[in-house]
Motif scaffolding. Structure first.
Motif, PDB file in Angstrom:
ATOM      1  N   GLY A   1       0.799  -1.220   0.000  1.00 44.83           N
ATOM      2  CA  GLY A   1       0.000   0.000   0.000  1.00 44.83           C
ATOM      3  C   GLY A   1       0.828   1.264   0.000  1.00 44.83           C
ATOM      4  O   GLY A   1       0.416   2.289   0.543  1.00 44.83           O
ATOM      5  N   SER A   2       1.995   1.205  -0.653  1.00 44.20           N
ATOM      6  CA  SER A   2       2.947   2.318  -0.587  1.00 44.20           C
ATOM      7  C   SER A   2       2.920   3.245  -1.793  1.00 44.20           C
ATOM      8  O   SER A   2       3.590   4.280  -1.794  1.00 44.20           O
ATOM      9  N   GLY A   3       2.158   2.895  -2.813  1.00 46.64           N
ATOM     10  CA  GLY A   3       2.274   3.591  -4.089  1.00 46.64           C
ATOM     11  C   GLY A   3       1.860   5.043  -4.092  1.00 46.64           C
ATOM     12  O   GLY A   3       2.240   5.790  -4.993  1.00 46.64           O
ATOM     13  N   LEU A   4       1.067   5.473  -3.107  1.00 46.05           N
ATOM     14  CA  LEU A   4       0.599   6.863  -3.083  1.00 46.05           C
ATOM     15  C   LEU A   4       1.315   7.684  -2.021  1.00 46.05           C
ATOM     16  O   LEU A   4       0.906   8.806  -1.723  1.00 46.05           O
ATOM     17  N   SER A   5       2.374   7.135  -1.448  1.00 46.68           N
ATOM     18  CA  SER A   5       3.058   7.826  -0.355  1.00 46.68           C
ATOM     19  C   SER A   5       3.811   9.069  -0.827  1.00 46.68           C
ATOM     20  O   SER A   5       4.030   9.997  -0.049  1.00 46.68           O
TER      21      SER A   5
ATOM     22  N   MET B   1      -0.598   6.955 -13.478  1.00 46.74           N
ATOM     23  CA  MET B   1      -1.168   5.942 -12.597  1.00 46.74           C
ATOM     24  C   MET B   1      -1.296   6.482 -11.179  1.00 46.74           C
ATOM     25  O   MET B   1      -2.360   6.387 -10.558  1.00 46.74           O
ATOM     26  N   VAL B   2      -0.221   7.057 -10.645  1.00 50.09           N
ATOM     27  CA  VAL B   2      -0.248   7.573  -9.278  1.00 50.09           C
ATOM     28  C   VAL B   2      -1.297   8.672  -9.126  1.00 50.09           C
ATOM     29  O   VAL B   2      -2.040   8.722  -8.135  1.00 50.09           O
ATOM     30  N   ALA B   3      -1.398   9.539 -10.125  1.00 48.55           N
ATOM     31  CA  ALA B   3      -2.334  10.660 -10.050  1.00 48.55           C
ATOM     32  C   ALA B   3      -3.776  10.198  -9.899  1.00 48.55           C
ATOM     33  O   ALA B   3      -4.613  10.921  -9.328  1.00 48.55           O
ATOM     34  N   SER B   4      -4.082   8.990 -10.385  1.00 45.91           N
ATOM     35  CA  SER B   4      -5.455   8.485 -10.294  1.00 45.91           C
ATOM     36  C   SER B   4      -5.872   8.216  -8.859  1.00 45.91           C
ATOM     37  O   SER B   4      -7.074   8.085  -8.580  1.00 45.91           O
ATOM     38  N   GLY B   5      -4.923   8.112  -7.947  1.00 48.38           N
ATOM     39  CA  GLY B   5      -5.269   7.805  -6.561  1.00 48.38           C
ATOM     40  C   GLY B   5      -5.103   8.969  -5.606  1.00 48.38           C
ATOM     41  O   GLY B   5      -5.196   8.781  -4.388  1.00 48.38           O
ATOM     42  N   LEU B   6      -4.880  10.170  -6.121  1.00 42.68           N
ATOM     43  CA  LEU B   6      -4.580  11.299  -5.239  1.00 42.68           C
ATOM     44  C   LEU B   6      -5.790  12.165  -4.892  1.00 42.68           C
ATOM     45  O   LEU B   6      -5.721  12.962  -3.956  1.00 42.68           O
ATOM     46  N   GLU B   7      -6.897  12.020  -5.627  1.00 42.12           N
ATOM     47  CA  GLU B   7      -8.015  12.935  -5.416  1.00 42.12           C
ATOM     48  C   GLU B   7      -9.300  12.248  -4.947  1.00 42.12           C
ATOM     49  O   GLU B   7      -9.913  12.705  -3.989  1.00 42.12           O
ATOM     50  N   ALA B   8      -9.707  11.180  -5.617  1.00 41.32           N
ATOM     51  CA  ALA B   8     -11.006  10.588  -5.287  1.00 41.32           C
ATOM     52  C   ALA B   8     -10.930   9.103  -4.933  1.00 41.32           C
ATOM     53  O   ALA B   8     -11.943   8.510  -4.575  1.00 41.32           O
ATOM     54  N   ARG B   9      -9.757   8.500  -5.029  1.00 36.53           N
ATOM     55  CA  ARG B   9      -9.617   7.071  -4.776  1.00 36.53           C
ATOM     56  C   ARG B   9      -8.649   6.850  -3.626  1.00 36.53           C
ATOM     57  O   ARG B   9      -7.861   7.732  -3.280  1.00 36.53           O
ATOM     58  N   VAL B  10      -8.722   5.640  -3.054  1.00 38.42           N
ATOM     59  CA  VAL B  10      -7.762   5.292  -2.000  1.00 38.42           C
ATOM     60  C   VAL B  10      -6.637   4.423  -2.549  1.00 38.42           C
ATOM     61  O   VAL B  10      -5.651   4.170  -1.847  1.00 38.42           O
TER      62      VAL B  10
ATOM     63  N   ALA C   1      -5.967   3.517  -9.990  1.00 31.98           N
ATOM     64  CA  ALA C   1      -6.927   2.834 -10.858  1.00 31.98           C
ATOM     65  C   ALA C   1      -6.316   1.540 -11.381  1.00 31.98           C
ATOM     66  O   ALA C   1      -5.204   1.546 -11.912  1.00 31.98           O
ATOM     67  N   PRO C   2      -7.006   0.402 -11.236  1.00 30.51           N
ATOM     68  CA  PRO C   2      -6.443  -0.887 -11.660  1.00 30.51           C
ATOM     69  C   PRO C   2      -6.035  -0.925 -13.124  1.00 30.51           C
ATOM     70  O   PRO C   2      -5.021  -1.525 -13.477  1.00 30.51           O
ATOM     71  N   GLU C   3      -6.832  -0.284 -14.008  1.00 32.30           N
ATOM     72  CA  GLU C   3      -6.496  -0.305 -15.430  1.00 32.30           C
ATOM     73  C   GLU C   3      -5.214   0.474 -15.710  1.00 32.30           C
ATOM     74  O   GLU C   3      -4.450   0.127 -16.603  1.00 32.30           O
ATOM     75  N   ARG C   4      -4.957   1.513 -14.924  1.00 33.98           N
ATOM     76  CA  ARG C   4      -3.713   2.257 -15.100  1.00 33.98           C
ATOM     77  C   ARG C   4      -2.525   1.460 -14.546  1.00 33.98           C
ATOM     78  O   ARG C   4      -1.429   1.514 -15.108  1.00 33.98           O
TER      79      ARG C   4
END
Length: 351
Positions: free
Chosen positions: A38-42, A145-154, A157-160
Motif C-alpha cells: 500500500g505504498s504507491g501513493l506515499s 497511474m499515481v495521479a489516479s489515486g490522489l483525489e477521489a480514490r484510496v 486505478a487498476p487499469e492504469r
C-alpha cells in the motif's frame, strides 16, 4: 583500444541490454511490493530530478507526511498513521522511483557511448531508440497511474496499474529479444525447420502470457487475491455469483471486467488454464516431431516445466491469501514464463 564495428553482432551491446532487462525485472518486483504494501501513493509529487533524494531532516519529513495526510488514502484508510509507519511506505515508493531513474541512466549513457563508437549493429539501432522512447513514456504513465489515486480514490486505478505493468513487460521483452539478436547476429541461411504453424502458435502463446500478466495486474489493483481463496471453486461455485455484480466503478461491461473482484480473479484463473493447455499442446507437438532440433525440444520441455510451476505458485498464492513473499515469487516466475515463451519463439525463427 579502439572497438571494432561489427555490423552483425556485438556481445558487449547484448550484455548491456541484458543488464537493462534485469533492472526492469527488479523494478517490476519492487513495484509489486509497493502495491502489496500500500505504498504507491506515499509520494504525492512528481519530481523527476529533485525527487532523487529522500526528505532530509525532520522538517522535510513532516512536510512530506503532511502532503500524504491530505489525500483520501490517509483520511479513509490510514488515519492515525505514525511518521515511522509513513517512512516505511515512503521507502518502498522512493526505491521504486529510484530504480526507474537508474534504469534510465544505465540505458541512456551506454547508448550514447555505443552509438558514438558505432558498436550497435545497424539493424538494431532503431530498436534501441524505441526502447529509449518507451522508457520515457513509462515515466509519464507511472505518474498518470499515481495521479489516479490522489483525489477521489484510496488506491490507483487498476487499469492504469495494468497499463504501467504492461509497458514495463513490453520494454523487458524488447530488451531481451534485441539482446539475443545482438549476441548471435543475423540468422544463418539454410532450411528453416520450424513450420509456420509452430511460429504462429508460439507467437500467440507469447501474447496470451502477456495478457495473463495484465490480468494479474488487474487482480493486484483490485486486491482480488484477498477474496475467493478456495480452489478450484470460488466460494463453492465455478463461476462466482458476483461476477457481474456492481464493481468498484459501478455497473457495465467495463466496470465488470476491470473493477469487479470476482470477474478479474475468474478471468485470471481461466486464462491461466488456457495458457497451460496451449503450452502443453505446443510443447508436446515439438517434442514428438522426429526432426525437430534438440535445442527446440529442450526449450519446449523447459516451458512445460515453467508453466506447471507457475500454475502451482498461483494456486498456492491464492489459497494462502496472497502474502507478500509468495506474491512476489509468483510475479517473478511469471517473468520467467514470459522469457521462456519468448525464447522458444526466437529459437523457432532460427531453426
Amino acid at each position: 583500444m579502439r572497438w571494432s564495428y561489427n555490423l552483425e553482432r556485438s556481445r558487449s551491446v547484448a550484455a548491456w541490454l541484458f543488464v537493462v532487462a534485469a533492472l526492469v525485472v527488479a523494478m517490476v518486483l519492487v513495484g509489486g511490493a509497493t502495491r502489496l504494501t500500500g505504498s504507491g501513493l506515499s509520494i504525492t509529487q512528481w519530481r523527476p530530478v529533485t525527487g532523487v533524494l529522500p526528505p532530509l531532516g525532520a522538517q522535510a519529513w513532516q512536510a512530506e507526511f503532511a502532503r500524504y495526510q491530505a489525500i483520501p488514502q490517509y483520511r479513509l484508510l490510514n488515519v492515525g498513521m505514525t511518521l515511522k509507519q509513513f517512512k516505511f511506505i515512503y521507502g518502498w515508493e522512493w526505491t521504486h522511483r529510484l530504480l526507474g531513474r537508474l534504469v534510465g541512466l544505465v540505458f541512456f549513457v551506454p547508448l550514447v557511448v555505443f552509438l558514438f563508437l558505432k558498436k550497435i549493429p545497424r539493424r538494431l539501432v532503431w530498436r534501441c531508440w524505441l526502447l529509449l522512447a518507451l522508457g520515457g513514456l513509462q515515466g509519464l504513465i507511472g505518474w498518470w497511474m499515481v495521479a489516479s489515486g490522489l483525489e477521489a480514490r484510496v488506491y490507483v486505478a487498476p487499469e492504469r496499474l495494468a497499463t504501467h505493468l504492461g509497458l514495463a513487460l513490453a520494454i523487458y521483452a524488447l530488451a531481451v529479444w534485441t539482446g539475443w539478436e545482438a549476441w548471435t547476429g543475423r540468422p544463418r541461411g539454410g532450411d528453416h525447420y520450424s513450420p509456420p504453424s509452430w511460429i504462429g502458435w508460439g507467437t500467440a502463446l507469447v501474447g496470451l502470457v502477456f495478457l495473463q500478466m495484465l490480468l494479474g495486474g488487474l487482480v493486484a489493483g483490485n486486491h482480488a487475491g484477498l477474496v475467493y481463496n478456495d480452489w478450484p471453486m470460488m466460494n463453492g461455485r465455478f463461476v462466482p455469483a458476483a461476477y457481474a455484480a456492481r464493481g468498484s466503478e459501478g455497473h457495465g461491461l467495463w466496470a465488470t471486467l476491470v473493477h469487479s473482484q470476482a470477474a478479474v480473479q475468474f478471468d485470471h484463473r481461466m486464462t491461466a488454464y488456457l495458457v497451460v493447455v496451449v503450452v502443453v499442446a505446443l510443447g508436446l507437438t515439438i517434442v514428438a516431431a522426429r526432426n525437430a532440433p534438440s535445442m527446440l525440444k529442450t526449450l519446449a520441455l523447459v516451458l512445460i516445466g515453467v508453466v506447471t510451476m507457475q500454475l502451482l505458485l498461483g494456486i498456492a498464492t491464492l489459497m494462502a491469501g496472497a502474502p507478500l513473499w509468495l506474491s512476489l515469487i509468483h510475479q517473478l516466475w511469471a517473468v520467467v514464463l514470459l522469457t521462456s515463451a519468448l525464447g522458444l519463439v526466437w529459437r523457432m525463427r532460427r531453426s
